[in-house]
Design a protein around this motif. Structure first.
Motif, PDB file in Angstrom:
ATOM      1  N   UNK A 134       0.215  -2.394  12.653  1.00  0.00           N
ATOM      2  CA  UNK A 134      -0.240  -3.377  11.764  1.00  0.00           C
ATOM      3  C   UNK A 134      -0.227  -2.352  10.769  1.00  0.00           C
ATOM      4  N   UNK A 137      -8.378   1.872   5.871  1.00  0.00           N
ATOM      5  CA  UNK A 137      -8.533   2.526   6.798  1.00  0.00           C
ATOM      6  C   UNK A 137      -8.142   4.362   6.096  1.00  0.00           C
ATOM      7  N   UNK A 138      -7.606   4.453   5.711  1.00  0.00           N
ATOM      8  CA  UNK A 138      -7.718   6.549   4.526  1.00  0.00           C
ATOM      9  C   UNK A 138      -7.363   5.901   3.099  1.00  0.00           C
ATOM     10  N   UNK A 176      -2.014  -3.191   6.587  1.00  0.00           N
ATOM     11  CA  UNK A 176      -3.236  -3.992   6.916  1.00  0.00           C
ATOM     12  C   UNK A 176      -2.753  -4.341   4.619  1.00  0.00           C
ATOM     13  N   UNK A 205      -8.088  -0.511  10.930  1.00  0.00           N
ATOM     14  CA  UNK A 205      -7.072   0.164   9.524  1.00  0.00           C
ATOM     15  C   UNK A 205      -7.330   1.368   9.958  1.00  0.00           C
ATOM     16  N   UNK A 246      -4.671   6.326   1.740  1.00  0.00           N
ATOM     17  CA  UNK A 246      -2.639   6.207   1.527  1.00  0.00           C
ATOM     18  C   UNK A 246      -3.359   4.380   1.816  1.00  0.00           C
ATOM     19  N   UNK A 247      -4.160   3.781   2.268  1.00  0.00           N
ATOM     20  CA  UNK A 247      -4.267   2.332   1.393  1.00  0.00           C
ATOM     21  C   UNK A 247      -4.602   1.366   0.570  1.00  0.00           C
ATOM     22  N   UNK A 248      -5.103   2.316  -0.751  1.00  0.00           N
ATOM     23  CA  UNK A 248      -4.336   1.597  -1.390  1.00  0.00           C
ATOM     24  C   UNK A 248      -3.519   1.160  -2.520  1.00  0.00           C
ATOM     25  N   UNK A 283       0.653  -0.826  -0.294  1.00  0.00           N
ATOM     26  CA  UNK A 283       0.341  -0.186  -0.073  1.00  0.00           C
ATOM     27  C   UNK A 283       0.617   1.261  -0.033  1.00  0.00           C
ATOM     28  N   UNK A 284       0.273   2.154  -0.695  1.00  0.00           N
ATOM     29  CA  UNK A 284       0.844   3.825  -0.255  1.00  0.00           C
ATOM     30  C   UNK A 284       1.800   3.390   1.265  1.00  0.00           C
ATOM     31  N   UNK A 285       0.424   3.437   1.974  1.00  0.00           N
ATOM     32  CA  UNK A 285       0.768   3.649   3.443  1.00  0.00           C
ATOM     33  C   UNK A 285       2.253   2.824   3.848  1.00  0.00           C
TER      34      UNK A 285
END
Lengths: 267, 267
Positions: free
Chosen positions: A107, B10-11, A109, B222, B13-15, A16-18
């Motif tokens: 974490x 989540x937000x 995910x 998340x 940035x979770x892509x 993910x980007x995060x």
């Protein structure tokens, strides 16, 4: 800070980007390499991240994790895990250790085979308990997981079967020696799994599941060369779904019309 | 090309990096807004992607999907879905329609509540069938899902309960009229779910599950403000886990020591 970051299932870009932002800013990044493997190697990940990674084998994750966690009190450390980081017990255990040691954790995910298996068209909420199928040896042929498949099947639920992987396993001879030697990595194919399952079924003629039941073989889920193949379990003994990782599903006996339609494209 | 892209939980940035690249290059991008919601809004996503999104409601996804798919023969179209794109039947159906229409598709997986629920420390492979708990009305109080919880519980398996969401649901009065009016969005909380579950248990005293059984409430899994709360189902009737989305788990009666340890931090 100690980060557990899921890499998803396919290639480097499934992070993910995060997750990527954290990888880039961390002081040290470990790549967990024994509960699962990505279809691409460590080098491809390093190129994509623009940084070096340290391979973390079972010894490091289970016996030496405290050293890493203690270090994470002062610096930023990430452990990259294929799929979702909480798919395996090892990582839950790490989070508990971190808490005891007073180390902050986060974490990130990602997809795991436990949800991405839905790519075959079987609905996730119709899956029962997941089982793991271990490699048999000449003297060790456990089949207790099969009771769970029967229990799911009798309740008209699908069973996801996670197939054994052996990475950096010590050879039996070396267990008693000072210097460990390791076996070549080994990944169970749907073919291997089908052969073991048919043997179990043949030994339990009244178990309610026949060797001509439907089986769904999946390989490299999430990768561009992902393959899904639907046939009888019997026929799957002769199948070849290419390179690892593989997973197998024993679908419920009575499928929803949408599930049937979707599966039929892979027959 | 028609892309189904999971956004995770989540937000923005979770892509995944792969998903983001596709969003940036597509000619049109729809945001599915009725099987689930992200903890952030459409505007935050638009800012992060640097492009506009079109909201896709149930009507668009179910009745008008053919128009979108036909367009995807010539241009690049993505549909963004919270969680993993194949968590809901709707999206599997879309892929089948695309195949019939000769439209190429690609799926980009991501975390869904079906695997991220492991953040509470309960092991994924110990979950049985997932259930959905619908909002009761004065005249409609279905409880058939409860049989599945009992079946899981009696096999010592956890049950993930997905809680109802109502987004852009037509009001009953408007169903027979030309102009549809819609109800306010409604998201079931773990409190709502616990109240309904306790009523069911009280009506089935011999079902094997008591109102003082353990329940795990999860909110905004998340997201940075994720909350996990462990208490009796009875006590959960008075709980408040904050804004949506919520999920509920009824754990197996006998837990693994590691699961017990992990859960205990949320009591």
């Amino acid at each position: 800070m100690f980060y557990l970051i899921g890499l998803g299932l396919g290639d480097a870009k499934d992070i993910t980007v995060k997750g990527l932002e954290i990888v880039k800013k961390c002081d040290k990044v470990y790549l967990e390499a024994y509960t699962s493997i990505l279809t691409i190697g460590k080098e491809a990940l390093e190129t994509f991240y623009g940084r070096t990674l340290t391979l973390a084998d079972r010894e490091l994750c289970e016996s030496n994790i405290d050293d890493i966690l203690k270090e994470a009190k002062d610096i930023e450390i990430a452990l990259l895990v294929v799929g979702d980081p909480l798919g395996a017990t090892t990582h839950t255990d790490m989070l508990l250790r971190a808490k005891e040691l007073g180390v902050k954790t986060q974490i990130v995910h990602n997809a795991s085979i436990m949800n991405a298996v839905s790519c075959c068209g079987l609905q996730l909420y119709n899956f029962g308990e997941t089982v793991s199928i271990p490699f048999w040896t000449d003297t060790w042929k456990p089949d207790s997981f099969f009771e769970k498949i029967i229990a799911n099947y009798s309740r008209n639920l699908h069973t996801l079967c996670l197939l054994d992987i052996k990475v950096k396993e010590p050879t039996e001879e070396s267990l008693t020696k000072k210097v460990r030697t390791y076996m070549d990595p080994k990944f169970m194919s749907v073919k291997d799994a089908a052969i073991q399952l048919v043997q179990i079924i043949d030994a339990k003629p009244d178990c309610g599941i026949q060797r001509d039941c439907t089986a769904v073989g999946l390989s490299r889920v999430g990768a561009p060369d992902q393959r899904i193949s639907v046939m009888t379990l019997e026929a799957m003994q002769m199948s070849d779904l290419g390179p690892p990782l593989h997973s197998l599903v024993i679908p419920a006996p009575n499928l929803h019309p949408l599930e049937l339609d979707y599966l039929s494209q892979f027959r």
